[in-house]
Each structure stands twice: as C-alpha cells, then as structure tokens.
Design a protein around this motif. Structure first.
Motif, short mmCIF file in Angstrom:
data_model
loop_
_atom_site.label_atom_id
_atom_site.label_comp_id
_atom_site.label_asym_id
_atom_site.label_seq_id
_atom_site.Cartn_x
_atom_site.Cartn_y
_atom_site.Cartn_z
N MET A 5 0.83 -1.20 0.00
CA MET A 5 0.00 0.00 0.00
C MET A 5 0.86 1.25 0.00
SD MET A 5 -3.14 0.75 2.44
CE MET A 5 -4.23 2.11 2.18
N VAL A 6 0.42 2.24 -0.73
CA VAL A 6 1.14 3.51 -0.77
C VAL A 6 0.70 4.35 0.42
CG1 VAL A 6 1.57 5.58 -2.14
CG2 VAL A 6 1.21 3.40 -3.28
N TRP A 7 1.52 4.41 1.45
CA TRP A 7 1.18 5.13 2.67
C TRP A 7 1.61 6.59 2.56
CZ3 TRP A 7 -2.14 3.67 6.20
CH2 TRP A 7 -2.45 2.31 6.29
N VAL A 13 -3.62 9.73 7.40
CA VAL A 13 -4.57 10.55 8.17
C VAL A 13 -5.97 9.96 8.07
CG1 VAL A 13 -5.68 12.82 8.24
CG2 VAL A 13 -3.20 12.66 8.01
N PHE A 14 -6.36 9.53 6.87
CA PHE A 14 -7.70 8.97 6.67
C PHE A 14 -7.92 7.74 7.55
CE2 PHE A 14 -10.66 6.21 4.30
CZ PHE A 14 -11.74 7.05 4.20
N PHE A 15 -6.96 6.80 7.53
CA PHE A 15 -7.13 5.58 8.32
C PHE A 15 -6.97 5.84 9.82
CE2 PHE A 15 -6.46 3.49 4.20
CZ PHE A 15 -7.55 2.64 4.22
N THR A 16 -6.16 6.81 10.19
CA THR A 16 -6.06 7.19 11.60
C THR A 16 -7.38 7.77 12.09
OG1 THR A 16 -3.70 7.62 11.35
CG2 THR A 16 -4.80 8.62 13.25
N CYS A 17 -8.01 8.60 11.27
CA CYS A 17 -9.32 9.15 11.63
C CYS A 17 -10.36 8.04 11.81
CB CYS A 17 -9.79 10.15 10.58
SG CYS A 17 -8.92 11.72 10.62
N ILE A 18 -10.34 7.06 10.93
CA ILE A 18 -11.29 5.95 11.05
C ILE A 18 -11.05 5.19 12.35
CG2 ILE A 18 -11.95 3.71 10.08
CD1 ILE A 18 -11.55 4.95 7.32
N ALA A 19 -9.80 4.90 12.67
CA ALA A 19 -9.49 4.18 13.91
C ALA A 19 -9.92 4.98 15.12
CB ALA A 19 -8.00 3.86 13.97
N LEU A 20 -9.67 6.28 15.12
CA LEU A 20 -10.08 7.13 16.25
C LEU A 20 -11.60 7.21 16.37
CD1 LEU A 20 -7.50 10.03 15.95
CD2 LEU A 20 -7.59 8.25 17.71
N PHE A 52 -21.34 3.49 10.06
CA PHE A 52 -21.04 2.53 9.00
C PHE A 52 -21.42 3.09 7.64
CE2 PHE A 52 -22.30 -1.12 6.36
CZ PHE A 52 -21.08 -1.78 6.30
N ILE A 53 -22.62 3.65 7.52
CA ILE A 53 -23.08 4.22 6.26
C ILE A 53 -22.18 5.40 5.86
CG2 ILE A 53 -24.96 5.52 5.17
CD1 ILE A 53 -26.87 3.74 6.94
N GLY A 54 -21.82 6.23 6.83
CA GLY A 54 -20.95 7.36 6.55
C GLY A 54 -19.56 6.94 6.11
N LEU A 55 -19.02 5.90 6.73
CA LEU A 55 -17.69 5.41 6.34
C LEU A 55 -17.71 4.78 4.95
CD1 LEU A 55 -16.31 3.92 9.68
CD2 LEU A 55 -15.52 5.97 8.48
N LEU A 56 -18.78 4.06 4.64
CA LEU A 56 -18.91 3.51 3.28
C LEU A 56 -18.95 4.64 2.26
CD1 LEU A 56 -21.46 0.57 3.52
CD2 LEU A 56 -19.06 0.45 2.91
N GLY A 57 -19.76 5.64 2.54
CA GLY A 57 -19.84 6.79 1.64
C GLY A 57 -18.51 7.49 1.50
#
Length: 102
Positions: A5-7, A13-20, A52-57
């Motif tokens: 994956m190209v980090w 930042v995107f994946f950190t926000c999801i984890a938080l 869940f719906i927001g993260l999918l979107g």
C-alpha cells in the motif's frame, strides 16, 4: 507487511481518523447507549449504523475522486491532478452530515 500500500500522508490521516472514530464510538456507546432515530436516511438508524453508512460513503467518495483525478485534469485544464486532501475534506463532510442529520 504493508509494503503493497502507498502510505502517503493523506492515506495515513484517513485511516487514523477511522481508527479514532471507531474507538470514540465504542466509548460513547458504553457510556451512553444509542437510541434509534429517523433522519434523512430512508430507515431508522443507530449511531453505529450511521457511522457505517458514513464510512462507506467516505470510502466511495475517496475512490471516485482518485479514479476521476485524471479526468479532472482534462476537463478543467489543470496543470496537475487535484490534491487528495479535497477528497478527504469532502468525505469527512459527508460523514459529519450522515452522523448529524442521517
């Protein structure tokens, strides 16, 4: 392990926000159990459903932006592809809208 994956900074930042968000929602659910409600979504939802719906979107917005970036250069006569931060801001805006009004 994650070499495939190209980090870049926006991706991290995107994946950190999801984890938080997931950690925060877990704590919030333990402290104050959710109540189902009806917003602009065509169904009754809980906080977890809206997340869940927001993260999918948000994921679809980011994927669409990445897929269309080359076209944006052609259509708008840009010198380079637009910043991925635009997609990040749009996707987080969508997520906030769904969480608040969904």
């Amino acid at each position: 392990m994650f070499a495939w994956m190209v980090w870049t900074t926006p991706v991290a930042v995107f994946f950190t926000c999801i984890a938080l968000m997931l950690a925060g929602m877990t704590l919030w659910e333990v402290k104050a159990p959710t109540i189902e409600r009806k917003g602009f979504l065509p169904m009754v939802t809980t906080r977890g459903d809206r997340l869940f719906i927001g993260l999918l979107g948000a994921a679809y917005i980011n994927l669409a932006f990445v897929g269309m970036a080359g076209r944006f250069v052609e259509w708008f006569s840009l010198e380079q592809e637009p910043s991925i931060w635009i997609a990040f801001v749009l996707s987080m805006g969508w997520l906030l809208l769904v969480m608040r009004k969904g």
